[in-house]
Each structure stands twice: as structure tokens, then as C-alpha cells.
Design a protein around this motif. Structure first.
Motif, PDB file in Angstrom:
ATOM      1  N   TRP A 107      -8.948  -5.725   8.829  1.00 17.76           N
ATOM      2  CA  TRP A 107      -9.978  -4.860   8.274  1.00 17.76           C
ATOM      3  C   TRP A 107      -9.798  -3.451   8.840  1.00 17.76           C
ATOM      4  O   TRP A 107      -9.680  -3.281  10.045  1.00 17.76           O
ATOM      5  N   PHE A 108      -9.783  -2.466   7.957  1.00 18.46           N
ATOM      6  CA  PHE A 108      -9.457  -1.102   8.364  1.00 18.46           C
ATOM      7  C   PHE A 108     -10.710  -0.216   8.413  1.00 18.46           C
ATOM      8  O   PHE A 108     -11.648  -0.390   7.629  1.00 18.46           O
ATOM      9  N   ALA A 109     -10.654   0.758   9.335  1.00 22.47           N
ATOM     10  CA  ALA A 109     -11.696   1.792   9.411  1.00 22.47           C
ATOM     11  C   ALA A 109     -10.997   3.140   9.559  1.00 22.47           C
ATOM     12  O   ALA A 109     -10.416   3.416  10.608  1.00 22.47           O
ATOM     13  N   ASP A 110     -11.024   3.931   8.514  1.00 21.13           N
ATOM     14  CA  ASP A 110     -10.401   5.259   8.594  1.00 21.13           C
ATOM     15  C   ASP A 110     -11.399   6.375   8.302  1.00 21.13           C
ATOM     16  O   ASP A 110     -11.022   7.532   8.174  1.00 21.13           O
ATOM     17  N   GLY A 111     -12.686   6.019   8.174  1.00 22.89           N
ATOM     18  CA  GLY A 111     -13.713   7.030   7.913  1.00 22.89           C
ATOM     19  C   GLY A 111     -13.850   7.408   6.465  1.00 22.89           C
ATOM     20  O   GLY A 111     -14.772   8.136   6.095  1.00 22.89           O
ATOM     21  N   THR A 112     -12.941   6.916   5.630  1.00 23.08           N
ATOM     22  CA  THR A 112     -12.946   7.332   4.229  1.00 23.08           C
ATOM     23  C   THR A 112     -12.915   6.159   3.259  1.00 23.08           C
ATOM     24  O   THR A 112     -13.558   6.191   2.213  1.00 23.08           O
ATOM     25  N   ASN A 113     -12.155   5.132   3.614  1.00 16.29           N
ATOM     26  CA  ASN A 113     -11.904   4.042   2.662  1.00 16.29           C
ATOM     27  C   ASN A 113     -12.426   2.715   3.193  1.00 16.29           C
ATOM     28  O   ASN A 113     -12.526   2.493   4.399  1.00 16.29           O
ATOM     29  N   TRP A 114     -12.713   1.811   2.277  1.00 18.57           N
ATOM     30  CA  TRP A 114     -13.021   0.420   2.615  1.00 18.57           C
ATOM     31  C   TRP A 114     -11.860  -0.437   2.141  1.00 18.57           C
ATOM     32  O   TRP A 114     -11.689  -0.668   0.958  1.00 18.57           O
ATOM     33  N   LYS A 115     -11.028  -0.898   3.063  1.00 17.05           N
ATOM     34  CA  LYS A 115      -9.858  -1.690   2.681  1.00 17.05           C
ATOM     35  C   LYS A 115      -9.644  -2.811   3.696  1.00 17.05           C
ATOM     36  O   LYS A 115      -9.979  -2.685   4.879  1.00 17.05           O
ATOM     37  N   TYR A 116      -9.036  -3.894   3.232  1.00 16.54           N
ATOM     38  CA  TYR A 116      -8.553  -4.922   4.148  1.00 16.54           C
ATOM     39  C   TYR A 116      -7.293  -5.541   3.575  1.00 16.54           C
ATOM     40  O   TYR A 116      -7.075  -5.529   2.363  1.00 16.54           O
ATOM     41  N   TYR A 117      -6.467  -6.048   4.482  1.00 15.87           N
ATOM     42  CA  TYR A 117      -5.223  -6.687   4.071  1.00 15.87           C
ATOM     43  C   TYR A 117      -5.352  -8.188   4.241  1.00 15.87           C
ATOM     44  O   TYR A 117      -5.732  -8.670   5.314  1.00 15.87           O
ATOM     45  N   ASP A 118      -5.033  -8.909   3.180  1.00 13.77           N
ATOM     46  CA  ASP A 118      -5.057 -10.369   3.210  1.00 13.77           C
ATOM     47  C   ASP A 118      -3.620 -10.878   3.099  1.00 13.77           C
ATOM     48  O   ASP A 118      -3.015 -10.786   2.027  1.00 13.77           O
ATOM     49  N   PRO A 119      -3.072 -11.420   4.178  1.00 16.13           N
ATOM     50  CA  PRO A 119      -1.696 -11.922   4.088  1.00 16.13           C
ATOM     51  C   PRO A 119      -1.594 -13.167   3.222  1.00 16.13           C
ATOM     52  O   PRO A 119      -0.498 -13.559   2.825  1.00 16.13           O
ATOM     53  N   GLY A 120      -2.726 -13.795   2.920  1.00 22.07           N
ATOM     54  CA  GLY A 120      -2.706 -14.985   2.073  1.00 22.07           C
ATOM     55  C   GLY A 120      -2.177 -14.691   0.691  1.00 22.07           C
ATOM     56  O   GLY A 120      -1.444 -15.495   0.107  1.00 22.07           O
ATOM     57  N   ASP A 121      -2.535 -13.529   0.154  1.00 23.62           N
ATOM     58  CA  ASP A 121      -1.980 -13.158  -1.151  1.00 23.62           C
ATOM     59  C   ASP A 121      -1.175 -11.859  -1.063  1.00 23.62           C
ATOM     60  O   ASP A 121      -0.834 -11.273  -2.080  1.00 23.62           O
ATOM     61  N   ASP A 122      -0.920 -11.438   0.178  1.00 24.76           N
ATOM     62  CA  ASP A 122      -0.095 -10.253   0.418  1.00 24.76           C
ATOM     63  C   ASP A 122      -0.612  -9.049  -0.370  1.00 24.76           C
ATOM     64  O   ASP A 122       0.131  -8.384  -1.086  1.00 24.76           O
ATOM     65  N   THR A 123      -1.890  -8.798  -0.221  1.00 19.22           N
ATOM     66  CA  THR A 123      -2.516  -7.726  -0.996  1.00 19.22           C
ATOM     67  C   THR A 123      -3.497  -6.943  -0.117  1.00 19.22           C
ATOM     68  O   THR A 123      -4.204  -7.534   0.699  1.00 19.22           O
ATOM     69  N   VAL A 124      -3.517  -5.642  -0.310  1.00 19.18           N
ATOM     70  CA  VAL A 124      -4.558  -4.809   0.296  1.00 19.18           C
ATOM     71  C   VAL A 124      -5.701  -4.712  -0.710  1.00 19.18           C
ATOM     72  O   VAL A 124      -5.527  -4.184  -1.805  1.00 19.18           O
TER      73      VAL A 124
ATOM     74  N   THR B 127     -25.138  -4.170   2.150  1.00 18.21           N
ATOM     75  CA  THR B 127     -24.437  -2.917   1.872  1.00 18.21           C
ATOM     76  C   THR B 127     -23.573  -2.549   3.068  1.00 18.21           C
ATOM     77  O   THR B 127     -24.018  -2.621   4.219  1.00 18.21           O
ATOM     78  N   LEU B 128     -22.352  -2.113   2.779  1.00 18.24           N
ATOM     79  CA  LEU B 128     -21.492  -1.661   3.867  1.00 18.24           C
ATOM     80  C   LEU B 128     -22.058  -0.370   4.453  1.00 18.24           C
ATOM     81  O   LEU B 128     -22.586   0.479   3.716  1.00 18.24           O
ATOM     82  N   PRO B 129     -21.947  -0.207   5.764  1.00 18.98           N
ATOM     83  CA  PRO B 129     -22.618   0.932   6.404  1.00 18.98           C
ATOM     84  C   PRO B 129     -21.939   2.271   6.136  1.00 18.98           C
ATOM     85  O   PRO B 129     -20.719   2.401   6.292  1.00 18.98           O
ATOM     86  N   VAL B 130     -22.719   3.250   5.751  1.00 17.61           N
ATOM     87  CA  VAL B 130     -22.270   4.635   5.608  1.00 17.61           C
ATOM     88  C   VAL B 130     -23.377   5.529   6.156  1.00 17.61           C
ATOM     89  O   VAL B 130     -24.518   5.106   6.318  1.00 17.61           O
ATOM     90  N   ASP B 131     -23.033   6.804   6.425  1.00 14.98           N
ATOM     91  CA  ASP B 131     -24.078   7.714   6.880  1.00 14.98           C
ATOM     92  C   ASP B 131     -24.664   8.471   5.695  1.00 14.98           C
ATOM     93  O   ASP B 131     -24.316   8.214   4.527  1.00 14.98           O
TER      94      ASP B 131
ATOM     95  N   ASN C 118     -20.101   9.160   4.708  1.00 12.43           N
ATOM     96  CA  ASN C 118     -18.964   8.921   5.604  1.00 12.43           C
ATOM     97  C   ASN C 118     -18.940   7.459   6.035  1.00 12.43           C
ATOM     98  O   ASN C 118     -19.993   6.842   6.226  1.00 12.43           O
ATOM     99  N   LYS C 119     -17.743   6.971   6.225  1.00 14.21           N
ATOM    100  CA  LYS C 119     -17.569   5.564   6.587  1.00 14.21           C
ATOM    101  C   LYS C 119     -17.181   5.454   8.057  1.00 14.21           C
ATOM    102  O   LYS C 119     -16.795   6.437   8.691  1.00 14.21           O
ATOM    103  N   PRO C 120     -17.271   4.244   8.616  1.00 13.24           N
ATOM    104  CA  PRO C 120     -17.011   4.074  10.060  1.00 13.24           C
ATOM    105  C   PRO C 120     -15.572   4.420  10.447  1.00 13.24           C
ATOM    106  O   PRO C 120     -14.633   4.253   9.665  1.00 13.24           O
ATOM    107  N   ARG C 121     -15.446   4.868  11.688  1.00 15.90           N
ATOM    108  CA  ARG C 121     -14.115   5.171  12.245  1.00 15.90           C
ATOM    109  C   ARG C 121     -13.787   4.269  13.431  1.00 15.90           C
ATOM    110  O   ARG C 121     -12.681   4.319  13.946  1.00 15.90           O
ATOM    111  N   LEU C 122     -14.754   3.504  13.877  1.00 12.64           N
ATOM    112  CA  LEU C 122     -14.524   2.567  14.986  1.00 12.64           C
ATOM    113  C   LEU C 122     -14.759   1.149  14.481  1.00 12.64           C
ATOM    114  O   LEU C 122     -15.703   0.905  13.722  1.00 12.64           O
ATOM    115  N   ILE C 123     -13.900   0.240  14.934  1.00 13.98           N
ATOM    116  CA  ILE C 123     -14.012  -1.144  14.463  1.00 13.98           C
ATOM    117  C   ILE C 123     -13.494  -2.074  15.547  1.00 13.98           C
ATOM    118  O   ILE C 123     -12.574  -1.732  16.293  1.00 13.98           O
ATOM    119  N   CYS C 124     -14.106  -3.229  15.647  1.00 20.32           N
ATOM    120  CA  CYS C 124     -13.561  -4.294  16.506  1.00 20.32           C
ATOM    121  C   CYS C 124     -14.117  -5.617  15.995  1.00 20.32           C
ATOM    122  O   CYS C 124     -14.995  -5.646  15.125  1.00 20.32           O
TER     123      CYS C 124
END
Lengths: 436, 443
Positions: free
Chosen positions: A54-71, A80-84, A88-94
Motif C-alpha cells: 500500500w502506497f502513500a505519496d500524498g497524491t495518489n491512492w494505489k496498492y500493488y497486488d502480486p496475486g494478479d500482478d497489478t497496481v 472514506t479514505l482519509p484526506v485533509d 491532500n492524501k497521507p504521506r506517512l504509512i505503516c
């Protein structure tokens, strides 16, 4: 196929593209991987949960699933996914306690958001039937916001999540939906931005503070500053222009502290702390492209794949390799100073000769001798003698130089190692002792 | 080192590496023992052997030889571990990789792809078949010596697309110079050669620039080797940069059979391999395995009669024989390996495929009265044969891991050093028996 059926995929982001490597010589772009993330920033962060990235770049909502090899686009299946307030989208993730934890919203910097346990697409904070696994956010939970700008998320174990603040440290102790509390660790120490932390295998967390101290932390105890010997070196680093990354290197049983200028490839000084001896060393890559903005402890099956990886400015992923004699074609300029030789009586010391034993595989090293009336002066002066040592047992080198303090410096652009060096010294008498 | 009393004239004082690292917090004169004000790009535990004695730090190599997305900065790295991913990395249908074919007399080399297409033919590099090898990034290298005045070693680097990346010529003493073997990493090319004074040495050049680093590799100014026809000393590159060298020819009883060199070991190491017919075992070929181990094909030169039984031994990173097969554990029974033509013994060829940890061997195989020419896969744990395919009769076989980790390549011919056909064998051996060898004339 391995004995366990284990498959390890290395995932990299460059120019906003997501690429995958399975140990072969090439990168593979998954479906939807091209331009999936922002290319206008130099750092993207990600976290694995339920075998997806699961990615956090502050701009996009994306994740990579190796099960179907697709982002895929990361969309909420509930809530709802969190935005301000500006979108703006999150830049920190864990990932912590099965939850995907997000923070780092530019206009909501004290807030934190946790997904449903085991479901990073569920951010429903008020389900019809509340459960202890449900999503939770700081602005809605009784624990409240972090009373400081969140600068780092540091999951320690299933019970403890450390929040790095701009000038404070906080600890979520226990799951927030199961009575967990946010406790203050320190109101005098904060954490640098991003992922300026790592953990060792023995239960300690290390981080770079907001004021350029390097600390170890065991939850429940106060942070311990382990960089006291280096404060003079660290004091001049601009924390606003530098990105800090730490990585535990199991091969060398220590931690790397990468301090890389964020804006462009530029000269940098990194640190390595050897846990076995408690020793600090400085590392410099002469090729500025090698200064990393991201790194990873790669845990491959093959011995050569259990390595520390760094992402470089020139688009390559490199590893620290014990047998490598240079930095991927660029010589390693190494130097160490041994000494000073002084006596308790403050005698003048005559260095008569030196004899070096280098290891059999060693390349040539240059040495230089520095003398002076004090150790400080000696080190600031030009050398008084120099030469070259080669592998194995070297001949005696006659120096015949004296001073109240003597240093020997070893320098090389080759791979080298030493057994030891023998110096033949004597004092020059009481008259010299009293002089300067 | 500070504050050490030095009673009397010319006393020896040990200067140890400052293993407690940098300390800038004390007075210069009172620098704490074991610390230093300057320690850049060094380590107390030197990386090659992990001994606390001091040395330069580990270097960098490319983990993946290709860029992720051109010259753009890497923004993030992470990894995912699982067991049931849909693999986007299925084996290619063809074009498994590339192979290098040496000209036996022309001093040239050909780079050929897995479909038999000739990518490039080199110019004449020397007066004998060049030594060849690939680096982990897929670049090909060939080196050969000349018999001229002045003499030289000529080395060329090709991309797999056939482009000459660089070529270099290293001056040598006048007279015949022969390059026997070559191994390449992303940073260095190491080659074993004999000069006109019959001195056998290791040369090391920078693989990115072709610049000569030394003709005195690992501090060895002369190796006690006697190359002879058909018995070529062999270099191989293993984990942690271990360079392994098998000497040529057979030695007298008790002669060490294997010499291992390189940063991973730090110094020369000799290994004796026990044989059922006595200790006169000669190692002919070596292949690097996992964790610093090596495989050696060996021949028992004390055997009487018309055959010289041979086998494979696995030697671990500590130089201990982990297992042996063939005659080495069975004696002269039905599982013996033979690789004999008249009174001349030819070596068993070896290769190791990282993907799956599979050692391969190729050569002539005899089970009772039946003789066949085979490639076999061995069990890495005990040396037993797990798979086997027949190949056309051949006096000489050469095999090498496929760069794409799909199996091995082999080349074979009717005479020594005349390898004019080759085929690819997948790691499942699925295509080998049905495959038609691809004929390629030598360069």
C-alpha cells in the motif's frame, strides 16, 4: 521454488512507476504500474499488509497486488479514505497490529488514521455494529490527536506504536479500539521526518531526532542518546534539506544512518554504528548518485540476497557487498587515524620506525605520520613522513621523527585490511620533556 | 593508544585499528583508547572475513543490473513475501540467454544467443582459444594472449547486443602468453594466465573501464601450477567474491587437489579429496555453489587398467569435503563415472544453477557395459543423481548456467576445444532429449 514455497518480490518505485523484481536480472512493470504514483516528489512510502503493498505519496491512492500482478486504485470499500481539507492524501504509512496506519496530511498534521484490522480498504469509523477491529481515527477517538505534528510512524510491536512528533515522542500503548492509550515518551525529543528509524533484532528501536541526535529506544524506558561521540559532526546537518533513513544491517550487525540531501544528488556523509563494538564510522560515496533516499533490508533465500539495499539517484538498486572492492566502479576513499602516541609524563616521543602487517588479500595503503607539540597541532600539520604498505608483512619503514604527540594515518582507494602495525618508539629525555 | 608509557628507548608498541570508532568528545591528547577522530569508509570488523582487525568497508554492487525506470531516482523500496503469487516471471519460450564459443586456433570468440543466432564475432585476440565469461550484468568478456614481440594479453568486453564496450591490451614479456580462465563480476575481471617465463599469475582489471589493476592478484606472485594440454587451470567465482582455482594436471600421491583463493578466504587454501584408490586425486574443473561452497570434478589417477574413474566432490566454505559421488563413495561399481579416451582422461564438466541450488555435471557415463554421454543434475545435499538426459556422443562438453536461471547451456564437439554444436537444457530437462542441437561453426 523454495522448500517452503516462499516467493520474494522486490518492489521499487521510480519516476512514479511501480516495478517488480523476483531475483532475476530485470524489472517487470505490473499492469497499471506505469505512472501509478507521483513523479514530482523524490520519496514515496509504502507498507505491506495482507500480502499487498500500500502506497502513500500524498497524491495518489494505489496498492500493488502480486496475486494478479497489478497496481490497483486504493478505494474504500467502507467509509472514506482519509484526506485533509484540501484533498491532500497521507504521506506517512505503516502497518501495525494488522491495521494500515496513515498520517502526514499537510493540513491535518496531528491526525492519525487506522484501517480495519486486516482490511486496508475499510475506513468506516462508525459501523452499525462496532467491533474492536473496526477502523479508528485520532479526530474521532477518545485518545484524540497527537499533540504535535506527526513526523514518523514507528511500529514497535503489536502493543506499541511510537508516534514521532516534531519535538515530542508519543506511544500508542494497546489497540485504540481495545482501550489503548497515547502516552508521552518525551517532550524534549522529537523525530526527523519520514522513516528515520529502524529496529534491531534484539528489541531496540533507533531513530534520528529532530535535533540530530541518534537515539535508541526500548518502550517503557527513556530514549538513550548513542551519538554522543559524534555530536560535532551531526550538529551542522540541515534537517530541513536532508532526508534521513536508517536500516539495520544483519550482515554487519549494525545500523546505517543515511543522511541524503533531498533536492538533488549531492555529496553526503552517512554513518554506520557497529553494535558489537559500539563504534561509529563515517561513510562517503564518492559518486553522489549512490546517496540513497530509500533503503531496505532484503531478506532473500540466497545468501547473496540477504543484504542491505539502497535506491540510487541513477535508477539502480544497489547492495552492500562484502566482497566488492569499490562502489560499483567508483573507488572507495578510506582513511583512519591511529593515535595519538603520548606519554603520561608528556615526554617528547621519537617514532623510530613502523612495520605493518596487512592481510593477504589487502590492496596497497598509503600511510602518513604526523607529529606536533600537542595532539591537536600534530593532526593539523602536514605529514612528516609517508609511504606505501602492501599485502602481508612489510619491511620496516624508518621514520625518525619526534614530537610530543604522534599520529599515523592510513589512506587507500583499494580494498584493504590490517592485522596490526608495530611502532618502535622511545622518549627523548627530560630536557625535551620540559620544552615545547 | 594514548597515555601508553614507553619506558626506555626503542620499545615496540602495537598500533591496533581503532575498533571503538570515532570519538570527537574528548581532548585530543586524551583520545580514548581504541577510538579515533577520523574513520571514514572503514570498519573494525573488516567485511571480507568479519574479523575484528580493521579494514575498508564493503562496497556497492548492483543488486539488479537493470534500471527501474531510466535514470530517475528510486523513490521507494519494499518487498512482499508470499507463496501463491501469480508469477509474472514465467520462463521465456526461447532465447534462454547467450553462450560464448571459442575458436580453437583462431583466437576469436563468438557470442551466440539461445536460438543460435550469432550476435558478434570478435577480432583475433590471441594465438589460442580465448578464455571467456559473463558478468552478472550479462556482459561478455574474452581474453587471449599472443606469441609475439612484444607479447600482450588482449581483452574485450561485449554487450549481449554485440556492441564492443571496451577493449584493452596488456603488455607482457616477449614470448607465448596464454590466458587459461576468466571470471567477471560487476566490478572486476579476474583472469589466470601463464607468461613467457612459465609463471602463472592472476590478473585483475576493472570491468567497467578495462583498466588494469594488477597482474599480481591477491598478492600471489607465482602459483605452483603446470598447465598442460587438455588440463587447463580453471577459475570460478562464487559467493562473497570467492575465486576458486583448480590446478592443471595430476599431482603425485598426497598432492592437494584444490586451491581456493580470494577475498572470501583471504589466502590460499589446499584441500585433499580422498579417493578409493589412494590419494592421487586431481581436480579438473570447479564450479561455485551456494554459501561459498565449490564443486570439483576429480579423477583418481592411481587407478590401473584402461579407465580412470572420476567423480564429483562438494567442498564447503571451510574447505571440508561435504560429499562425494561416483567412484568416491561406491568404488568401481556400476555407478562409476568414466571420462576416458584411450589413455587420456578428460574432465567432467560442472556448472551450478543458483535458482534451485542445482549442481550439474556432464561427461561420459558408464553403467555396467553401457556407455552414454549425459548431462545430469545432482542432489545438492548428497550428490546423488536426480535427473539425467543423453546428449550426442562427444569428446568434449562444456556447460554453463543459463543467465536467465532456466537451466544450463552446453556446447559439445568432436575434438577437444572444438565446440561446434550446442543446445540448451531447461532445469526440468524437458526439452533436452527432444532438442535438436544447433550447429554453429567455430569462429
Amino acid at each position: 521454488m523454495t522448500v517452503s514455497g516462499r516467493v520474494i518480490l522486490l518492489v521499487a518505485v521510480s519516476d512514479g512507476d511501480v516495478a517488480v523484481n523476483d531475483g532475476g536480472p530485470t524489472w517487470h512493470t505490473p499492469t497499471g504500474g506505469t505512472n501509478a504514483l507521483s513523479s514530482s516528489i523524490n520519496v514515496v512510502r509504502s507498507a505491506v499488509n495482507i500480502m499487498k503493498l500500500w502506497f502513500a505519496d500524498g497524491t495518489n491512492w494505489k496498492y500493488y497486488d502480486p496475486g494478479d500482478d497489478t497496481v490497483h486504485t486504493w478505494a474504500a470499500t467502507s467509509g472514506t479514505l482519509p484526506v485533509d481539507s484540501s484533498g491532500n492524501k497521507p504521506r506517512l504509512i505503516c502497518t501495525w497490529h494488522g491495521r494500515t496506519v496513515l498520517s502526514g496530511l499537510i493540513k491535518d498534521p496531528q491526525d492519525w488514521f487506522m484501517s480495519y484490522r486486516g482490511d486496508p480498504t475499510n475506513f468506516n469509523y462508525a459501523p452499525v455494529s462496532p467491533t474492536v477491529d473496526q477502523s479508528v481515527a485520532g479526530n474521532l477517538a477518545f485518545q484524540g490527536l497527537i499533540p504535535d505534528m506527526v513526523t514518523a510512524l514507528m511500529p514497535f510491536n503489536d502493543d506499541v506504536l511510537v508516534f514521532g512528533g516534531d519535538h515530542t515522542l508519543w506511544m500508542m500503548r494497546g489497540d485504540p479500539m481495545a482501550g489503548g492509550e497515547i502516552d508521552l515518551i518525551s517532550d524534549a525529543i522529537g523525530a526527523a521526518w519520514g522513516i528515520p528509524w529502524c529496529k534491531d533484532p534484539y528489541g531496540s528501536l533507533y531513530f534520528v531526532s529532530n535535533r540530530m541526535g541518534i537515539y535508541s529506544l526500548v518502550p517503557g524506558q527513556s530514549p538513550i542518546r548513542i551519538s554522543q561521540q559524534l555530536e560535532n559532526l551531526l550538529a551542522n546537518i540541515d534537517t530541513g534539506a536532508t532526508l534521513f533513513r536508517m536500516i539495520w544491517d544483519d550482515r554487519f550487525q549494525g545500523l546505517h544512518v543515511f543522511c541524503t540531501p533531498y533536492a538533488a544528488a549531492a555529496r553526503a556523509m552517512h554513518l554506520f554504528w557497529d553494535q558489537r563494538s559500539g563504534a561509529w564510522y563515517t561513510d562517503v560515496f564518492d559518486n553522489n548518485n549512490h546517496n540513497p533516499l530509500c533503503c531496505l533490508t532484503y531478506d532473500g533465500d540466497h545468501p547473496n540476497d540477504r543484504v542491505a539495499l539502497i535506491g540510487s539517484w541513477d535508477g539502480y538498486v544497489r547492495q552492500l557487498e562484502p566482497a566488492a572492492t569499490d562502489d560499483d566502479g567508483t573507488a572507495i576513499q578510506s582513511a583512519v587515524v591511529i593515535g595519538p602516541f603520548v606519554t603520561p609524563q608528556m615526554d617528547e616521543v621519537l617514532l623510530n620506525s613502523l612495520q605493518a602487517l596487512l592481510v593477504q588479500y589487502s590492496g596497497d595503503v598509503d600511510f602518513a605520520v604526523y607529529v606536533g607539540t600537542t595532539a591537536e597541532i600534530a593532526l593539523s600539520r602536514p605529514s612528516v613522513a609517508s609511504g606505501t604498505w602492501s599485502a602481508g608483512r612489510n619491511l620496516n619503514t624508518y621514520v625518525r621523527r619526534s614530537g610530543h604527540a604522534v599520529w599515523v594515518k592510513i589512506m587507500s582507494s583499494n580494498q584493504w585490511a590490517m592485522e596490526h602495525i608495530r611502532a618502535y618508539l622511545r622518549t627523548t629525555g627530560k630536557v625535551r620533556q620540559r620544552g615545547y | 593508544m594514548p597515555q601508553k608509557p614507553i619506558p626506555g628507548p626503542d620499545k615496540p608498541v602495537d598500533m591496533a585499528f581503532p575498533v571503538r570508532g570515532i570519538d570527537l568528545s574528548s581532548a585530543y591528547d586524551l583520545q580514548r583508547p581504541g577510538t579515533t577522530p577520523i574513520a571514514q569508509n572503514v570498519r573494525g570488523y573488516e567485511p571480507a572475513t568479519d574479523r575484528l582487525r580493521g579494514g575498508s568497508r564493503a562496497g556497492l554492487v548492483k543488486h539488479v543490473p537493470a534500471q527501474v525506470s531510466g535514470t530517475h531516482v528510486i523513490q521507494d523500496l519494499n518487498m512482499i513475501v508470499g507463496t501463491s503469487f501469480a508469477s509474472p516471471f514465467s520462463a521465456p519460450a526461447s532465447g534462454l540467454g547467450y553462450i560464448l564459443i571459442q575458436g580453437p586456433t583462431t583466437g576469436k570468440v563468438k557470442v551466440v544467443d539461445g536460438d543460435g543466432n550469432i550476435i558478434v564475432t570478435s577480432s583475433t585476440l590471441g594465438t589460442a582459444a580465448p578464455a571467456v565469461g559473463f558478468d552478472p550484468d550479462g556482459f561478455a568478456y574474452a581474453a587471449a594472449g599472443t606469441n609475439a614481440s612484444p607479447s600482450a594479453i588482449n581483452i574485450v568486453k561485449f554487450s549481449t547486443g554485440g556492441t564492443t564496450v571496451w577493449s584493452t591490451s596488456i603488455p607482457m614479456p616477449n614470448g607465448q602468453t596464454t590466458v587459461h580462465s576468466l571470471v567477471a563480476t560487476s566490478s572486476t575481471v579476474t583472469f589466470l594466465y601463464t607468461d613467457s617465463s612459465s609463471r602463472t599469475r592472476l590478473g585483475i582489471i576493472d570491468s567497467s573501464s578495462g583498466t588494469l589493476r594488477t597482474t599480481n592478484g591477491f598478492g600471489l606472485d607465482q602459483l605452483d601450477l603446470t598447465p598442460s594440454a587438455g588440463h587447463i587451470p580453471t577459475l570460478t567465482l562464487g559467493d562473497n567474491g570467492v575465486i576458486t582455482l583448480a590446478p592443471a594436471g595430476s599431482g603425485p600421491a598426497g598432492t592437494p587437489s584444490l586451491i581456493q583463493l580470494g577475498p572470501g578466504y583471504g589466502s590460499r587454501r589446499d584441500v585433499d579429496i580422498p579417493g578409493v584408490n589412494g590419494p592421487a586425486i586431481s581436480a579438473y574443473r570447479v564450479a561455485a555453489g551456494e554459501n561459498g561452497s565449490v564443486y570439483a570434478s576429480v579423477i583418481d589417477t592411481t587407478n590401473t587398467g584402461t579407465t580412470y574413474p572420476s567423480g564429483v566432490a562438494k567442498i564447503d566454505v571451510n574447505g571440508l569435503v561435504e560429499w562425494t559421488n561416483g567412484f568416491l563413495h561406491d568404488g568401481n561399481n556400476a555407478l562409476n563415472w568414466y571420462n576416458v579416451s584411450g589413455t587420456t582422461a578428460y574432465p567432467l564438466e560442472l556448472a551450478f544453477q543458483d535458482d534451485g541450488d542445482i549442481p550439474y555435471a556432464a561427461g561420459r557415463y558408464q553403467a555396467g557395459p553401457s556407455i552414454s554421454y549425459n548431462v545430469i543434475a545432482l542432489d545438492n545435499d548428497d550428490g546423488s543423481i536426480t535427473q539425467q538426459v543423453s546428449i550426442p556422443p562427444s569428446a568434449e562438453v562444456s556447460i554453463a548456467p543459463d543467465p536467465d536461471s532456466q537451466g544450463i547451456f552446453m556446447a559439445f564437439g568432436t575434438t577437444v576445444d572444438f565446440l561446434n554444436e550446442f543446445l540448451a537444457v531447461t532445469d526440468t530437462f524437458a526439452t533436452a532429449s527432444a532438442a535438436t542441437p544447433i550447429a554453429v561453426s567455430p569462429p
